[in-house]
Design a protein around this motif. Sequence first.
Motif, PDB file in Angstrom:
ATOM      1  N   GLY A 110       0.846  -1.205   0.000  1.00  0.00           N
ATOM      2  CA  GLY A 110       0.000   0.000   0.000  1.00  0.00           C
ATOM      3  C   GLY A 110       0.862   1.228   0.000  1.00  0.00           C
ATOM      4  O   GLY A 110       2.033   1.167  -0.373  1.00  0.00           O
ATOM      5  N   PRO A 111       0.322   2.358   0.448  1.00  0.00           N
ATOM      6  CA  PRO A 111       1.114   3.581   0.383  1.00  0.00           C
ATOM      7  C   PRO A 111       1.972   3.836   1.627  1.00  0.00           C
ATOM      8  O   PRO A 111       2.808   4.738   1.620  1.00  0.00           O
ATOM      9  N   GLU A 171      -8.526  -0.021   1.468  1.00  0.00           N
ATOM     10  CA  GLU A 171      -8.707   1.021   0.448  1.00  0.00           C
ATOM     11  C   GLU A 171      -7.319   1.423  -0.035  1.00  0.00           C
ATOM     12  O   GLU A 171      -6.581   2.088   0.699  1.00  0.00           O
ATOM     13  N   GLY A 172      -6.965   1.018  -1.216  1.00  0.00           N
ATOM     14  CA  GLY A 172      -5.637   1.353  -1.753  1.00  0.00           C
ATOM     15  C   GLY A 172      -4.506   0.635  -1.052  1.00  0.00           C
ATOM     16  O   GLY A 172      -3.330   0.983  -1.212  1.00  0.00           O
ATOM     17  N   GLU A 173      -4.841  -0.348  -0.250  1.00  0.00           N
ATOM     18  CA  GLU A 173      -3.826  -1.168   0.429  1.00  0.00           C
ATOM     19  C   GLU A 173      -4.443  -2.523   0.731  1.00  0.00           C
ATOM     20  O   GLU A 173      -5.659  -2.627   0.942  1.00  0.00           O
ATOM     21  N   ASN A 174      -3.622  -3.544   0.730  1.00  0.00           N
ATOM     22  CA  ASN A 174      -4.106  -4.888   1.040  1.00  0.00           C
ATOM     23  C   ASN A 174      -3.105  -5.600   1.932  1.00  0.00           C
ATOM     24  O   ASN A 174      -1.916  -5.270   1.934  1.00  0.00           O
ATOM     25  N   ASP A 204      -1.903  -6.908  -4.942  1.00  0.00           N
ATOM     26  CA  ASP A 204      -1.309  -5.597  -5.191  1.00  0.00           C
ATOM     27  C   ASP A 204      -2.008  -4.596  -4.276  1.00  0.00           C
ATOM     28  O   ASP A 204      -2.962  -4.956  -3.583  1.00  0.00           O
ATOM     29  N   ALA A 205      -1.578  -3.319  -4.318  1.00  0.00           N
ATOM     30  CA  ALA A 205      -2.217  -2.325  -3.447  1.00  0.00           C
ATOM     31  C   ALA A 205      -3.695  -2.150  -3.792  1.00  0.00           C
ATOM     32  O   ALA A 205      -4.526  -1.927  -2.916  1.00  0.00           O
ATOM     33  N   ASN A 206      -4.035  -2.275  -5.071  1.00  0.00           N
ATOM     34  CA  ASN A 206      -5.414  -2.001  -5.487  1.00  0.00           C
ATOM     35  C   ASN A 206      -6.181  -3.216  -5.970  1.00  0.00           C
ATOM     36  O   ASN A 206      -7.322  -3.072  -6.407  1.00  0.00           O
ATOM     37  N   SER A 207      -5.572  -4.377  -5.935  1.00  0.00           N
ATOM     38  CA  SER A 207      -6.319  -5.541  -6.427  1.00  0.00           C
ATOM     39  C   SER A 207      -5.862  -6.830  -5.756  1.00  0.00           C
ATOM     40  O   SER A 207      -4.716  -6.935  -5.294  1.00  0.00           O
TER      41      SER A 207
END
Length: 608
Positions: free
Chosen positions: A9-10, A184-187, A215-218
Amino acid sequence: MCGIVGYVGPKRASDILLAGLASLEYRGYDSAGIAIAEEGRVDVTRRVGKLANLSAAVAADPPAGVIGIGHTRWATHGRPNEENAHPHTDCAGRIAVVHNGIIENYLELREELVAAGHTFRSETDTETIAHLLESLYEGDLTAAVAAALRRLHGSYAIAVLHADHPGTIVAARLDSPLIIGVGEGENLVASDIPAVLRHTREILVLEDGEVATVDANSVTVVDRDGAPVVSERMHIEWDLDAAEKGGYEDFMLKEIHEQPRALRETLRGRVGDDGLIQLSELDMTDEQVRSIDRVFITACGTSFHAGLVAKTLIETWARIPVEVVVSSEFRYRDPLVDDRTLVVAITQSGETADTLAGVREARQRGGKVIAITNVVGSRVTRESDGVIYTHAGPEIGVAATKTFTAQIAALYVLALYLAQTRGTLDREQIGGIWAHLQDVPGHVETILSDLSAVQECAAVYKDRYSSLFLGRGIGVPVAMEGALKLKEISYIHAEAYAAGEMKHGPIALITSEVPVVVVATASDTYEKVVSNIQEVRARGAEVISVATQDDHDIAKHSEHVLYVPEVPELLSAILAVVPLQLLAYYIAKYRGCNVDQPRNLAKSVTVE
Ligand code: G6P
């Protein structure tokens, strides 16, 4: 067993991994490590001992990367040293792997990989996975993991990082729990829910053989044949508070105090307006219930002791013969299970490898399997015909307490339901028992409201090297659980025996240095228990009795008495065990032991 966490994520991954590992440390704590991908490299930091050692090392030079995997280890292959700590890497140090479970064919794979030129640095089975991936990798990490899984035998949950893919974690499982926390935007990837709860309540549970590319978004999941899978999302209702200490010194003490609530939650809604016990989870017609001619209970550790309590309940109330077998023995003894057998698998975690193997064995033989577990969505829930949940909330202390008493509560419901359906107890008898059962949580509150007697007793006996626990009837499994708690967390030798059998051996151990803990609550065999107390006192033993309130006579026969409120004999197990949990807890505390993470033990044993 080992704990796994991964983040993409971020945010700075090391912070999230260390916090996640802290909530998983109960799964294993002989070493810990993280791998962070950054600038085309994978950097690994590992330390022996508690997580604090790793945290200090990371704090000294915190990596800035936003993707990583972490692990807390409970050693199976190889000693707990830094070389054997996870993550493990390939020869080039570009692939990092964390793993929970056992790779059974690792020696054969290791020989093959060494012959092909790979250099191993640890004694672990896990390192084999890193080198195997290195040999199979052709640019697609998911494909390499899928190909590796086809070569691995055993049980595993893995998370993999590759320097070439600094935005992706690939995770897979077979017979070991693994979940994806969808944010949200991270997993996140983790072996257990508390590790992701700070970030999300949306969970995907991976199934056996599935491979997830995160991935961060999927999150993309494929099955063992590479076909896409749409995994069902679960929303987690309980919050992190339930998995944190909430003002108590340790999780174990908090969880002992949570027992009244756990019992109420587990008993809630079990009697309908018609006064009948409800147990739709059993999913059996009345005819099928009446045709049961044998019950097997299979479980390990503390759950096995709950099974021993249940044997008395089911045999007394429902008049069905019950055999209780530790799971590691059950599957190997050619069990006499057929379509008239009910098999009850008790496992708080729902992930104990031996119990799961027993469940599979029983179902193969045509038995109907009902699981009693505390963890929603755990493996056993997907492998059994029916599930009765104990609603104890997350249990973090390695020594089981609230899940044990909640299991017994669930087993009361099961035993009464069997008796009701088979007509061995009438509605009035069931109503009478149920009324007493409803009072049990309040009685536990009473026990917990005054800890002075148990603390005093713990202070006196904290330095003994050995102890004996005695009981009769339903007091035998209570004594066994009391002894298990004491040895697990205080490291004092504790042996439990049926009081009448004590003269046939253990009495030889009695000296004034070996305290004897006796479950002496009101029962049909009370007089005989008192005789057994006299036998050990005559040989110099000091006696700690767990007795029913207002039994003043017992004080004449005991150095210490731990009183519990009065209930009918068969309901006494839950009450009598609470002072023994507390006795073990305070003795361990006074000896300076880490009660939540006793040496060599793990919360759930996902290897056979
Ligand atoms: C481990 C734990 C025990 C637990 C046993 C069975 O040994 O340390 O506390 O009783 O496993 O676990 P389960 O999850 O199957 O009840």
